[in-house]
Each structure stands twice: as structure tokens, then as C-alpha cells.
Design a protein around this motif. Structure first.
Motif: not given
Length: 441
Positions: A128-129, A136-139, A143-152, A185-197
Motif C-alpha cells: 500500500i502506498t 499534512s498527516v499520513a494515516h 483491518g482487523f487482525g492485521h498490523v502495519i509493516d513498513v517497507y520503506g 517504521a520505528k513509529m508504526c511497525n506492529g500497530k493497527y493504525a498510525c499517524a505521522i506528520t
């Protein structure tokens, strides 16, 4: 009229989707002959994002880029610029398109009088890109039962069209302002949702006066529900234990110290509970290195006590982790571990260990002294480097490959991995545990 309903598990449905819905990008090899000063090496994915496997700037074959070249300029086939793959991964992984100048790899010259080329093996991972303009803020969300894994992720500018509306020309002119960052990646990996400016305050300013944007590629990994384990530090031999009934450990957060006055507070005087800003630095990274990819992991609190992060405060070890679905392979010393995935899937290694951590694994007809050291765990990222992104991979469990973490002990290689779909799965409706496909005819 007859009707029927076929009920499929999530895994079966996703596999069927992989196999039937969308085409796959096979592994690609791109070669750029070094003919001039401004030569560019270009990687591109029709679907998904780049995942570099191997890269060479130099020469390893006398046949590649050999047209009209004298033999003396092709003879040296052991020429390689050090660290090329790592530099390319940092620049290109997680992007749909990546162009690098050969000029950046020419110095120091790895082999004078040899005609060189740039060659890269890479795959395209489903992703997902998200792109957000400066301010602005990136959100990111799964979905349920899944967590974020940032490629780059990249903060800067690499074209004149993205985030260009009503911007002055001088704010768009520098398109060589790419600034890869692992902060997302440090801020968002393993979370269900994440927002970063997307801002200079967060990422620094790679190109002053230029209007920038943040570009992120990520995927959503399936996980079991998250667990929190707390171990109060009562004594010298206290052990912190993580365990997965199904799958393997994926540490999200870890603390050795104190962040609450209520945890592990029984019978303790208030003065020993008051400091709630106590944390041993680097605890999470150390625990990830020791535990990620294992079904069971035990660490001694003794290893985290020094230097004492807060004297006179009663401390505890607390870990948030999830259990990722995984395939586990164990190969005894001298044997070969075979990793393989079905059609349309590639290997992704969660973790690997070479050594010994029990008396029973690979113990048949072994003398007692060859099994006695069960504190010989040696995490290694070599398996991931050799196998990630491939359909199949074989690696020998030997001291020659991994070094010898415990001389005289008979060791084994333990690997946990998953098979990732190489297809770009477009916005599937979220599935929890199963899905029903009903047909009426």
C-alpha cells in the motif's frame, strides 16, 4: 433453482486470490553497462514496490556488457564495489520506481582498466502506498487482525508533479532531494493504525526552500491478538518468558524499568514506586534480536540490570508482543535447511538461530558433553539476506557459514519464515476468520 455455499478459511481464500485474480511479477535482473558519466541504473515495479536481493557494481562475468570490448577489459571477473547492495537497498527498497547514478558507485574504482556494469536482482512486493504533502498527516491503517509493516519511506522530492499545485517553480526545481528514513517504521511497525506528520520538524530538512512530501509503502501482516507479559524484578535469577501457542514471537514494545506506579507495587514503599520515567535504553531492540522469530524465548533480567537505569526504584520487565503465523525449519549441524513457497509466493524470514538452546533437539546418539551448553543461542540475519524474496532457498547449518558460537557443542539451525503473496492484492474486503462464497444457479 438450486443454491449452495462454499465456506473458505482466510488462508485458503487469500491463496485462491493470489493464484487466480492478479498476475505476478517474477524476480527481475536489471543490468546497466557503464558507458558514460551520467549513466543511470533504473528499477521499476508495475505492481507493488522494490525489494533488492543482490546488487553488483563491477564485473563477475566476461560475457556481460562485452560488445566491442577488448578481452583485457573483461578478464577480471572478481571485481565488486563493496557495500553496493546495502546502499541500493537503502535508496530503493519500498519504492515503485528508483533511479541511481552510476557516478555514485565509481569511486574508489574497484578495478582499474576493467569495463564495469551495474547489475541488480530484485522482486516486487505487494504494498500500500501513501503520499502526503509537507504539513499534512499520513494515516496508515490495517483491518482487523492485521498490523502495519513498513517497507520503506522517503521525505523529500523526486519529481516536479507530486504535491505541486499552486507551488512556485523554485519550490519544485530540486528533484534530487530523496531522503530515505526508518523513522516511519520505528513509529508504526506492529500497530493497527498510525499517524505521522510530513514535516521538517519530524524528518529534518533535506532540501531548504523546496516543498517536500512524504512517501510511504507498507503492508498489513496478519497477527494473533497482542499479549502483554510483565515480570517483577524480585531476584538475581529472574527470567522473562515469552511464548506463542501458534506462530512465532514478534516484539512490539519492551521496557525494563518503571512507567507506572501501580505495576509490581505489592508491599513496596511509595518512594520506590514514584519514579515512573525509568527505562533501560535499547531494551526493545535487544529483546527483538533475542526473541523475534522464536516460539519460546526466555531472557534473564540480569542481562538488563546494568547499568542501573534508576537506583532505589523497584523495576519490572514488560513486553508487548504478537504471534505471527510461521513455518519453522530445524536442520542439525551438517545438514541443509530447505525453505520453499508455493506458486506465486516468496520467502520472508522472521528470524534464525544457529547454536543450541535445549538438550533434546538434534541429540540422537550424541555424547552428553556435546549437548551440555543450552545457552548457546546465536541469532543471525544471514538466512534472511540469502533467502528473502526467493521462491526456494537452501542453506547449510555449519560453522563455515555461521561461525562457531560454542566450540565442542553439536549445534542446529532453527529458522522461522512465512510465504508472502507476490501478487498485488487490490483492496480486498477485510476478512476476520473466514469468508463465505455463495453461488445461486
Amino acid at each position: 433453482m438450486a443454491s449452495g455455499c462454499l465456506r473458505l478459511t482466510t488462508a485458503v481464500l487469500l491463496t485462491a486470490t493470489c493464484l487466480l485474480v492478479i498476475g505476478v511479477d517474477s524476480a527481475d535482473k536489471i543490468t546497466t553497462c557503464d558507458y558514460g558519466h551520467w549513466q543511470v541504473h533504473r528499477l521499476y515495479c508495475d505492481h507493488g514496490v522494490i525489494n533488492v536481493q543482490q546488487a553488483l557494481y563491477g564485473r563477475s562475468s566476461s560475457l556481460v556488457c562485452a560488445n566491442d570490448k577488448p578481452q583485457k577489459h573483461l578478464a577480471n571477473t572478481h571485481c565488486a564495489q563493496p557495500n553496493t547492495a546495502n546502499r541500493l537497498k537503502k535508496s530503493c527498497n519500498g519504492k515503485k520506481l528508483c533511479e541511481v547514478s552510476l557516478e555514485d558507485f565509481r569511486k574508489p574504482d574497484p578495478c582499474a582498466d576493467t569495463f564495469k556494469y551495474f547489475q541488480t536482482n530484485f522482486t516486487c512486493l505487494p504494498a500500500i502506498t501513501v503520499v502526503v504533502c509537507e504539513g499534512s498527516v499520513a494515516h496508515l491503517h490495517c483491518g482487523f487482525g492485521h498490523v502495519i509493516d513498513v517497507y520503506g519511506a522517503d521525505y523529500g522530492r523526486r519529481d516536479r508533479t507530486t504535491c505541486s499545485y499552486r507551488r512556485a517553480a523554485h519550490e519544485l526545481e530540486n528533484v534530487d532531494c530523496t531522503h530515505p528514513t526508518d523513522l516511519v517504521a520505528k513509529m508504526c511497525n506492529g500497530k493497527y493504525a498510525c499517524a505521522i506528520t510530513a514535516s521538517n520538524t519530524v524528518f529534518g530538512d533535506p532540501c531548504v526552500t523546496i516543498y517536500k512530501y512524504l512517501e510511504i509503502s507498507y503492508t498489513c501482516q496478519f497477527v494473533d491478538s497482542a499479549d502483554k507479559i510483565t515480570t517483577c524484578d524480585y531476584g538475581h535469577w529472574q527470567v522473562h518468558r515469552l511464548y506463542c501457542d501458534h506462530g512465532v514471537i514478534n516484539v512490539q514494545q519492551a521496557l525494563y524499568g518503571r512507567s507506572s506506579s501501580l505495576v509490581c507495587a505489592n508491599d513496596k514503599p511509595q518512594k520506590r514506586l514514584a519514579n515512573t520515567h525509568c527505562a533501560q535504553p535499547n531494551t526493545a531492540n535487544r529483546l527483538k534480536k533475542s526473541c523475534n522469530g522464536k516460539k519460546l524465548c526466555e531472557v534473564s533480567l540480569e542481562a538488563f540490570r546494568k547499568p542501573d537505569p534508576c537506583a532505589d526504584t523497584f523495576k519490572y520487565f514488560q513486553t508487548n508482543f504478537t504471534c505471527l503465523p510461521a513455518i519453522t525449519v530445524v536442520a542439525c549441524e551438517g545438514s541443509v535447511a530447505h525453505l520453499h513457497c508455493g506458486f506465486g509466493h516468496v520467502i520472508y524470514v522472521y528470524g534464525a538461530d544457529y547454536g543450541r538452546r535445549d538438550w533434546t533437539t538434534c541429540s540422537y546418539r550424541r555424547a552428553a558433553h556435546e549437548l551440555e551448553n543450552v545457552d548457546c543461542t546465536h541469532p543471525t540475519d544471514l538466512v534472511a539476506k540469502m533467502c528473502n524474496g526467493k521462491y526456494a532457498c537452501a542453506i547449510t547449518a555449519s560453522n563455515t557459514v555461521f561461525g562457531d558460537p560454542c566450540v565442542t557443542i553439536y549445534k542446529y539451525l532453527e529458522i522461522s519464515y512465512t510465504c508472502q503473496c507476490k501478487y498485488l492484492i487490490l483492496r480486498l474486503i477485510p476478512i476476520s476468520q473466514s469468508a463465505a462464497i455463495c453461488a445461486v444457479s
